[in-house]
Design a protein around this motif. Sequence first.
Motif, PDB file in Angstrom:
ATOM      1  N   CYS A   5     -12.967 -44.210 -24.178  1.00 17.47           N
ATOM      2  CA  CYS A   5     -13.047 -43.329 -25.355  1.00 17.47           C
ATOM      3  C   CYS A   5     -13.538 -41.944 -24.945  1.00 17.47           C
ATOM      4  CB  CYS A   5     -13.971 -43.923 -26.405  1.00 17.47           C
ATOM      5  SG  CYS A   5     -14.224 -42.827 -27.814  1.00 17.47           S
ATOM      6  N   LYS A   6     -12.838 -40.932 -25.403  1.00 12.09           N
ATOM      7  CA  LYS A   6     -13.181 -39.569 -25.004  1.00 12.09           C
ATOM      8  C   LYS A   6     -13.815 -38.773 -26.151  1.00 12.09           C
ATOM      9  CE  LYS A   6     -10.495 -39.280 -20.967  1.00 12.09           C
ATOM     10  NZ  LYS A   6     -11.419 -40.095 -20.167  1.00 12.09           N
ATOM     11  N   CYS A   7     -14.371 -39.483 -27.140  1.00 12.73           N
ATOM     12  CA  CYS A   7     -14.996 -38.817 -28.293  1.00 12.73           C
ATOM     13  C   CYS A   7     -15.925 -37.669 -27.876  1.00 12.73           C
ATOM     14  CB  CYS A   7     -15.825 -39.813 -29.102  1.00 12.73           C
ATOM     15  SG  CYS A   7     -14.890 -40.702 -30.338  1.00 12.73           S
ATOM     16  N   GLY A   8     -16.718 -37.909 -26.844  1.00 10.07           N
ATOM     17  CA  GLY A   8     -17.682 -36.896 -26.422  1.00 10.07           C
ATOM     18  C   GLY A   8     -17.004 -35.579 -26.089  1.00 10.07           C
ATOM     19  N   GLU A   9     -15.890 -35.654 -25.359  1.00 11.26           N
ATOM     20  CA  GLU A   9     -15.171 -34.425 -24.992  1.00 11.26           C
ATOM     21  C   GLU A   9     -14.467 -33.804 -26.192  1.00 11.26           C
ATOM     22  OE1 GLU A   9     -12.920 -35.163 -21.179  1.00 11.26           O
ATOM     23  OE2 GLU A   9     -14.449 -36.747 -21.142  1.00 11.26           O
ATOM     24  N   VAL A  10     -14.005 -34.689 -27.104  1.00  9.28           N
ATOM     25  CA  VAL A  10     -13.370 -34.187 -28.329  1.00  9.28           C
ATOM     26  C   VAL A  10     -14.391 -33.403 -29.156  1.00  9.28           C
ATOM     27  CG1 VAL A  10     -12.341 -34.876 -30.538  1.00  9.28           C
ATOM     28  CG2 VAL A  10     -11.592 -35.991 -28.421  1.00  9.28           C
ATOM     29  N   LEU A  11     -15.599 -33.962 -29.284  1.00  4.07           N
ATOM     30  CA  LEU A  11     -16.637 -33.330 -30.114  1.00  4.07           C
ATOM     31  C   LEU A  11     -17.106 -32.003 -29.543  1.00  4.07           C
ATOM     32  CD1 LEU A  11     -18.704 -36.539 -30.900  1.00  4.07           C
ATOM     33  CD2 LEU A  11     -17.374 -35.217 -32.542  1.00  4.07           C
ATOM     34  N   GLN A  34      -5.101 -35.727 -26.279  1.00  8.18           N
ATOM     35  CA  GLN A  34      -5.237 -35.778 -24.823  1.00  8.18           C
ATOM     36  C   GLN A  34      -6.007 -37.021 -24.364  1.00  8.18           C
ATOM     37  OE1 GLN A  34      -6.572 -31.519 -24.783  1.00  8.18           O
ATOM     38  NE2 GLN A  34      -5.515 -31.516 -22.813  1.00  8.18           N
ATOM     39  N   CYS A  35      -6.534 -37.779 -25.325  1.00 11.16           N
ATOM     40  CA  CYS A  35      -7.193 -39.037 -24.967  1.00 11.16           C
ATOM     41  C   CYS A  35      -6.104 -40.086 -24.724  1.00 11.16           C
ATOM     42  CB  CYS A  35      -8.126 -39.487 -26.079  1.00 11.16           C
ATOM     43  SG  CYS A  35      -8.689 -41.186 -25.872  1.00 11.16           S
ATOM     44  N   PRO A  36      -6.166 -40.775 -23.582  1.00  5.04           N
ATOM     45  CA  PRO A  36      -5.103 -41.746 -23.257  1.00  5.04           C
ATOM     46  C   PRO A  36      -4.966 -42.872 -24.287  1.00  5.04           C
ATOM     47  CG  PRO A  36      -6.695 -41.526 -21.443  1.00  5.04           C
ATOM     48  CD  PRO A  36      -7.195 -40.671 -22.551  1.00  5.04           C
ATOM     49  N   LEU A  37      -6.019 -43.125 -25.047  1.00  2.00           N
ATOM     50  CA  LEU A  37      -5.953 -44.231 -26.007  1.00  2.00           C
ATOM     51  C   LEU A  37      -5.435 -43.786 -27.377  1.00  2.00           C
ATOM     52  CD1 LEU A  37      -9.346 -46.037 -25.279  1.00  2.00           C
ATOM     53  CD2 LEU A  37      -7.172 -46.218 -24.089  1.00  2.00           C
ATOM     54  N   PHE A  38      -5.306 -42.457 -27.558  1.00  2.00           N
ATOM     55  CA  PHE A  38      -4.962 -41.900 -28.872  1.00  2.00           C
ATOM     56  C   PHE A  38      -3.650 -42.455 -29.420  1.00  2.00           C
ATOM     57  CE2 PHE A  38      -2.761 -38.617 -31.397  1.00  2.00           C
ATOM     58  CZ  PHE A  38      -3.683 -38.441 -32.415  1.00  2.00           C
ATOM     59  N   ARG A  73      -3.845 -47.516 -28.208  1.00  5.15           N
ATOM     60  CA  ARG A  73      -4.844 -48.557 -28.440  1.00  5.15           C
ATOM     61  C   ARG A  73      -5.805 -48.177 -29.566  1.00  5.15           C
ATOM     62  NH1 ARG A  73      -8.270 -49.849 -23.767  1.00  5.15           N
ATOM     63  NH2 ARG A  73      -9.660 -50.556 -25.408  1.00  5.15           N
ATOM     64  N   CYS A  74      -5.908 -46.888 -29.846  1.00  2.00           N
ATOM     65  CA  CYS A  74      -6.880 -46.437 -30.845  1.00  2.00           C
ATOM     66  C   CYS A  74      -6.170 -45.845 -32.066  1.00  2.00           C
ATOM     67  CB  CYS A  74      -7.806 -45.398 -30.205  1.00  2.00           C
ATOM     68  SG  CYS A  74      -9.078 -44.794 -31.306  1.00  2.00           S
ATOM     69  N   THR A  75      -6.279 -46.513 -33.194  1.00  2.00           N
ATOM     70  CA  THR A  75      -5.674 -46.040 -34.450  1.00  2.00           C
ATOM     71  C   THR A  75      -6.700 -46.238 -35.569  1.00  2.00           C
ATOM     72  OG1 THR A  75      -4.816 -48.248 -34.928  1.00  2.00           O
ATOM     73  CG2 THR A  75      -3.332 -46.762 -33.744  1.00  2.00           C
ATOM     74  N   PRO A  87      -9.799 -48.770 -34.701  1.00  2.00           N
ATOM     75  CA  PRO A  87     -10.415 -47.658 -33.963  1.00  2.00           C
ATOM     76  C   PRO A  87     -11.203 -48.127 -32.746  1.00  2.00           C
ATOM     77  CG  PRO A  87     -11.617 -48.100 -36.008  1.00  2.00           C
ATOM     78  CD  PRO A  87     -10.475 -49.068 -35.961  1.00  2.00           C
ATOM     79  N   VAL A  88     -11.064 -47.380 -31.660  1.00  2.00           N
ATOM     80  CA  VAL A  88     -11.868 -47.662 -30.473  1.00  2.00           C
ATOM     81  C   VAL A  88     -13.172 -46.865 -30.551  1.00  2.00           C
ATOM     82  CG1 VAL A  88     -11.989 -47.441 -27.952  1.00  2.00           C
ATOM     83  CG2 VAL A  88      -9.869 -48.221 -29.040  1.00  2.00           C
ATOM     84  N   GLY A  89     -13.073 -45.637 -31.031  1.00  2.00           N
ATOM     85  CA  GLY A  89     -14.264 -44.792 -31.117  1.00  2.00           C
ATOM     86  C   GLY A  89     -14.469 -44.268 -32.532  1.00  2.00           C
ATOM     87  N   PRO A  90     -15.657 -43.745 -32.817  1.00  5.03           N
ATOM     88  CA  PRO A  90     -15.987 -43.288 -34.172  1.00  5.03           C
ATOM     89  C   PRO A  90     -15.131 -42.112 -34.657  1.00  5.03           C
ATOM     90  CG  PRO A  90     -17.732 -42.721 -32.644  1.00  5.03           C
ATOM     91  CD  PRO A  90     -16.804 -43.607 -31.908  1.00  5.03           C
ATOM     92  N   CYS A  91     -14.625 -41.287 -33.722  1.00  2.00           N
ATOM     93  CA  CYS A  91     -13.833 -40.135 -34.161  1.00  2.00           C
ATOM     94  C   CYS A  91     -12.536 -40.577 -34.834  1.00  2.00           C
ATOM     95  CB  CYS A  91     -13.505 -39.212 -32.995  1.00  2.00           C
ATOM     96  SG  CYS A  91     -14.959 -38.509 -32.230  1.00  2.00           S
ATOM     97  N   MET A  92     -12.172 -41.851 -34.632  1.00  3.05           N
ATOM     98  CA  MET A  92     -10.970 -42.372 -35.279  1.00  3.05           C
ATOM     99  C   MET A  92     -11.334 -43.147 -36.552  1.00  3.05           C
ATOM    100  SD  MET A  92      -7.684 -42.328 -34.939  1.00  3.05           S
ATOM    101  CE  MET A  92      -6.820 -42.269 -33.378  1.00  3.05           C
ATOM    102  N   VAL A  93     -12.630 -43.395 -36.771  1.00  2.00           N
ATOM    103  CA  VAL A  93     -13.047 -44.197 -37.922  1.00  2.00           C
ATOM    104  C   VAL A  93     -13.139 -43.355 -39.188  1.00  2.00           C
ATOM    105  CG1 VAL A  93     -14.888 -45.603 -38.909  1.00  2.00           C
ATOM    106  CG2 VAL A  93     -14.312 -45.832 -36.495  1.00  2.00           C
TER     107      VAL A  93
HETATM  108  S1  SF4 Z   1     -11.750 -42.196 -31.057  1.00  2.00           S
HETATM  109 FE1  SF4 Z   1      -9.961 -43.072 -30.055  1.00  2.00          FE
HETATM  110  S2  SF4 Z   1      -8.518 -41.385 -29.745  1.00  2.00           S
HETATM  111 FE2  SF4 Z   1     -10.530 -40.511 -30.220  1.00  2.00          FE
HETATM  112  S3  SF4 Z   1     -11.428 -40.142 -28.228  1.00  2.00           S
HETATM  113 FE3  SF4 Z   1     -12.162 -42.164 -28.860  1.00  2.00          FE
HETATM  114  S4  SF4 Z   1     -10.648 -43.609 -28.029  1.00  2.00           S
HETATM  115 FE4  SF4 Z   1      -9.741 -41.569 -27.888  1.00  2.00          FE
END
Ligand code: SF4
Lengths: 76, 360
Positions: free
Chosen positions: B313-319, B327-331, B334-336, B340-346
């Motif tokens: 999860c690349k939330c830290g870099e997104v924030l 640009q996150c490989p899971l976007f 795997r992450c919808t 959701p894998v990380g909170p930025c998707m929740v």
């Molecule tokens: S929330 Fe999902 S898409 Fe966003 S950075 Fe984390 S893993 Fe990637």
Amino acid sequence: MCLAVPMEIMSIEDNVAHVEVGGVKNQVRLDIIDEPPQVGDFVIVHAGFALRRIDREEGLETLKLFQEGLGLELIK
Amino acid sequence: MNLLNKFKDPELCLNILDQIKSEIQGEFRFMEVCGTHTVAIFQSGIRTLLPESIIHVSGPGCPVCVTHDREIASYLALAEKDLILATFGDLIKVPGPGGKNLKAAQAEGARIKIVYSAFDALKLALDHPQDKVVFLGVGFETTAPTVAATIKMAAEQGVRNFSVLSFHKLVPPALKALAADRDIQVDGLLLPGHVSTIIGLEPYRFLAEEYQVPSVIGGFEPLDILQAILIMIKQKNKGRPEVVNNYKRVVPDQGNAKAIETMYEVFRPADALWRGLGIIPGSGLAVAQRYEQFDAALVFDQELPQVDEIPGCKCGEVLKGLISPDQCPLFSTRCTPANPVGPCMVSTEGSCAAYHKYRL
Ligand code: SF4
């Protein structure tokens, strides 16, 4: 979770205002508002508390925004 | 024309857009701090209208997204104790270590209640005098005063079975950390509307004075946002950065003194852990000594557990605005939002969720 919705004040009892928006009634606390509102005013409501009194016209207009943005039936 | 339509008027918007196009020199990166702005920028189509030289990045403005893994682990651990956990609905799906969230904890038998306000959590405590009720306090300066007012009420009424786990965070110290970070280059900051309703203009002054970042408190209408961008660009061109309140119809320059006073009566500034930004001194709110019987961290001897970050999860870099969500490989793979894998998707205000929904 930071959504702050304008609601119209229908009545006030002590520190609680009965507010309404699009037929949805709610109660909000007035503990942290610094400009005491009156019946008919709009207040910006966040997490069960009124944050700020706003101009009536602005309140109505902002509501329309919420309605459009969120697809809610807030005002007729 | 009524007031709201004025803020959407296509002609006015195009006019500002033309001004933006004629003023812009080179590249201009602006960051919006508030998640509601993120959504508004996508929803209104502003991103597609702006010239390509204007780069828009989302910042750390969603309270759910900046909640650290260790904080999530802490409230998941709390949920296993013999108590009722009251929480805003947003937190229920946020994955913690091993992908576990409050919903899963609930399925395993934890007593978790979704409340709409801290006050509802207090009512829950009054209705269940035999149980201990803990409210999960997350949110910025918009929310913290409402929780503070609730703790005050609990104290006045002598309630003994209510406490708050305070993970509240303060926006200006986070902006300071961002401004001081040399990796993060922003030419302008769109400041949050509702946090500003409480804190006013003053706490942002350092942005212009110490860091020379043009900063504008802006509303959420297309015209508000375009105006804010134009103001930031003009300031940059003139080399005279300022902090401007361009949302006067809702934000008083001086903020809400009563809310601030309540907040600092009940809480005291403390260091806080932010997802992506790490520990920022003085950026959190701990329960003040005077109200310590309402501090769940003390009552339940709750420390922040050490945990591994969510893999991938690349939330830290997104924030921090270092990468965009796609640009996150899971976007979107795997992450919808459904998984959701990380909170930025929740959170619906999270950058990843906004990108997923409105992807251009
Ligand atoms: S929330 Fe999902 S898409 Fe966003 S950075 Fe984390 S893993 Fe990637």
